[in-house]
Structures are given as structure tokens and as C-alpha cells.
Design an enzyme around this catalytic site. Structure first.
Site, mmCIF file in Angstrom:
data_model
loop_
_atom_site.group_PDB
_atom_site.id
_atom_site.type_symbol
_atom_site.label_atom_id
_atom_site.label_comp_id
_atom_site.label_asym_id
_atom_site.label_seq_id
_atom_site.Cartn_x
_atom_site.Cartn_y
_atom_site.Cartn_z
ATOM 1 N N GLY A 89 1.000 -1.273 0.110
ATOM 2 C CA GLY A 89 0.123 -0.177 -0.109
ATOM 3 C C GLY A 89 0.848 1.176 -0.007
ATOM 4 O O GLY A 89 2.019 1.104 -0.517
ATOM 5 N N CYS A 90 0.520 2.279 0.843
ATOM 6 C CA CYS A 90 0.976 3.312 0.725
ATOM 7 C C CYS A 90 2.226 3.654 1.355
ATOM 8 O O CYS A 90 3.128 4.565 1.703
ATOM 9 C CB CYS A 90 0.318 4.689 1.456
ATOM 10 N N SER A 91 2.628 2.379 2.013
ATOM 11 C CA SER A 91 3.999 2.157 3.050
ATOM 12 C C SER A 91 4.905 1.335 2.000
ATOM 13 O O SER A 91 5.840 1.095 2.622
ATOM 14 C CB SER A 91 3.727 1.559 4.165
#
Length: 373
Positions: free
Chosen positions: A155-157
Site C-alpha cells: 500500500g502507501c507504505s
């Protein structure tokens, strides 16, 4: 054991821009078209009418004024409302590889390293363009890099988790130089027909050059430590995948085949999770929040970042202390925190500490403690 360092970053942002005003105009035309098309069902109560959007609503909800996109074509068509990308042959570079090369060229020039020096390439993004062959291996080939490559989806990480993976390999000596690229074509998986999320994302790619600190040719950032964590949640989800065609109605135009989130739940659950994560990371290093010169947070939502910063710092952040690039670039997923870092680390002095922190679907959270050297 070797000291890992970030020796340069690079950014590619596509030139096409869509402002909030343009986005609202096209969305409202779509809402009117949809409501007219389904007028009978709306009267019968089987279909819900679409409300208009507004620039005031968008800015209050997100702090975003505009976004860069790979193409405007298709996005502004009220009866389509998603981008039109041309079909590429297998002999052409993929869209993600093309973006990655542009960001990487900038980062390599800044670091003063050659592509052939790399032992590792990680393509870290919230979505990968295809299942196989890995986009990272395509990028490795196009660059002429050595060693090995792999795709990473957290994801965004994705970028911060990739920094931890590369740091660990550099520290152990199995890799000497690593390149992390995050080509985010978020406009391809957002639901532009949904008033609650049609404004959130923009496209961008970042590149991070990581080396042994002893190999750095100039000013750089030592990676003091990384801290990553995941906790499963359905509050941010996309059900699209290779099994789609095998399921009943799998190929239908279904809402859950694009980005879906329960925004209020995400805000309520992620803010305390991220703040506690950062404080625990600092505590493990024997540091107080006041030790940080900069806090580069994931560029998802200004309200979330303001609240996370207040919980971490114990006060309102000073101007520039938690850099914000949302107004111009919107949420660029895993590229966001690196984009903020790239554009605002120039004032850091030797010995200054800063922390990159991402958060997003999973839930996932990753933090990287840096020291200017």
C-alpha cells in the site's frame, strides 16, 4: 556491519494537471448525466442519486488544490470518468518502468553513481502494472543494473518498507547499492465517479538511491533505524485481481474493483496508530520528539497529518516542520512521503534528525529515522 544511507532522491511528475475547479465541473456533469440516465430507478428507490461535488468540499476534506496525471484523456468525459491509456506492445517499456527511469535518472545524477553499480532494484508501489514478469526486473534491464530485483506492494507504505529491506541488506553486506522506485499511477485505480474519493489521488514517481555511507560522494542521510508494522483492515480495499474473471459477475462494472475506503473509520483508527508507532520508534532510539528537525509524513490528508504531528510533537508544528505537498500533487500513495522529503530536506544540517513516516492500506505503517551527514 555497514552503515546504510540515502545518498540521493529523484522525482518524476507528469506535466498534465487537473485543478479542483476542472474536476468538479466534469464530476457534476457526470452526476447530472447519471441521474438523468437512471431517473426511473432513482424515483423507485433502487438507485441512489448522485450529489454534486464542490471545490470547498474537496479542500476542506483533503487540503488538495490540484493533481498531476499521466493523461487527462478520458478523465474529463462525463460518460467515462477514467483515464484512457494507449495499448503498449510487449516490446515497449511499461508505463511504470518509463516513469521509474525518469525519476531514477535524476536520482543517479544527484548521487553521482552509474546504473551498472546497483546490486538491487525494488519497485515499491501500491499497485503493480502486471503480475509478471516483475516490473522491477524490467526496470533493472532498462537501466543496465546488476544483481537482482523484485516488486513490493505494501500500500502507501511500500517505499518505507522497501527502505527497511534495502537498509537491512546493505547493513548485512549482501547489497552495496540499491535503487528504490515508486511509480504510482493512482489515477488508474481511483473511482472517479465517487464524490467521496474522486479528488484524492495524483500520479508521480520517486526514486531513492541507497548505499553504504562510506561510498557517499557528498552530503547524505544515514539511516539510523527503520520501524515497520502492519495490522489487517478492510477499511481501505480494492478487490480487483487475477481471479476476477473466474467469479460470478466478476467482470461486471463493480464499485469494489476500484479504490474503496471508509474514510471516517480510517481517520479514527490510523491517526492514533501512526502517532503511537512514531513515538515508539523514537523511544527505542532513546530520543524525544523535540530531537526531530523534520517530520515527513505520508501525503494523504492534511487534517490527518496535522493531528498526527500534534500527537507526536505535543504541540502544533511550526511552519515547515511537517512539509506538505498535498496542495499541488494530491495523494501520490507510496511516493508521497518521499516526494515531501525530496522537496524539503535542503535546510537540514549535519547532525540534524528527521523521520519519514508512511501509512495506508493494510493497515501498514513505516518509519525511517534519518541523520544528516
Amino acid at each position: 556491519m555497514y552503515q546504510p544511507a540515502i545518498t540521493a532522491t529523484g522525482v518524476y511528475v507528469p506535466p498534465d494537471v487537473i485543478t479542483n475547479e476542472e474536476l468538479v465541473e466534469s464530476y457534476n456533469q457526470h452526476a447530472d448525466w447519471f441521474n438523468a440516465k437512471h431517473a426511473a430507478e432513482i424515483v423507485a428507490g433502487t438507485v441512489e442519486a448522485k450529489e454534486h461535488s464542490s471545490t470547498e468540499f474537496i479542500y476542506k476534506a483533503s487540503g488538495i488544490l490540484q493533481r498531476h496525471v499521466m493523461t487527462r484523456e478520458g478523465l474529463m468525459d462525463p460518460e467515462r470518468m477514467y483515464p484512457h491509456f494507449r495499448q503498449r506492445s510487449n516490446d515497449e517499456p511499461s508505463m511504470m518502468a518509463e516513469m521509474a527511469l525518469r525519476a531514477a535518472d535524476q536520482a543517479l545524477a544527484r548521487a553521482g553513481v552509474a546504473a551498472t553499480d546497483f546490486d538491487l532494484v525494488i519497485c515499491a508501489a501500491s499497485n503493480i502494472e502486471r503480475a509478471y514478469p516483475a516490473v522491477s526486473i524490467e526496470i533493472q534491464k532498462l537501466l543496465g543494473a546488476k544483481g537482482f530485483a523484485f516488486d513490493m506492494v505494501v500500500g502507501c507504505s511500500s517505499a518505507t518498507v522497501a527502505i527497511q529491506a534495502a537498509s537491512d541488506m546493505i547493513r548485512a553486506g549482501s547489497v552495496r547499492k540499491a535503487l528504490i522506485v515508486s511509480p504510482e499511477i493512482t489515477t488508474g485505480h481511483i473511482e472517479w465517479r465517487d464524490r467521496d474519493c474522486h479528488f484524492i489521488f495524483g500520479d508521480a514517481c520517486t526514486a531513492v538511491v541507497m548505499e553504504r555511507a562510506e561510498d557517499a560522494k557528498g552530503a547524505h542521510f544515514k539511516v539510523r533505524s527503520c520501524n515497520c508494522a502492519t495490522e489487517f483492515s478492510n477499511n481501505i480495499r480494492n478487490n480487483n485481481g487475477f481471479l476476477r474473471r473466474n467469479r460470478p459477475d466478476g467482470m461486471a462494472d463493480r464499485r469494489d474493483m476500484q479504490f474503496v475506503q471508509e474514510g471516517r473509520k480510517v481517520f479514527k483508527e490510523v491517526v492514533p496508530m501512526v502517532a503511537a508507532h512514531v513515538l515508539a520508534h523514537l523511544h527505542s532510539e532513546g530520543l524525544e520528539p523535540a530531537s526531530l528537525k523534520r517530520l515527513w509524513l505520508h501525503q494523504a490528508n492534511k487534517g490527518m497529518n496535522d493531528m498526527i504531528a500534534r500527537r507526536v510533537l505535543g504541540r502544533d508544528p511550526a511552519p515547515g516542520e511537517t512539509p506538505n505537498v498535498l496542495e499541488e500533487y494530491a495523494n501520490t500513495s507510496s511516493a508521497g512521503a518521499i516526494l515531501a522529503f525530496d522537496m524539503s530536506n535542503g535546510e537540514m544540517q549535519p547532525g540534524d534528525l528527521g523521520l519519514i513516516c508512511s501509512y495506508g492500506a493494510g493497515y501498514s505503517v513505516g518509519s525511517v529515522l534519518l541523520e544528516r551527514a
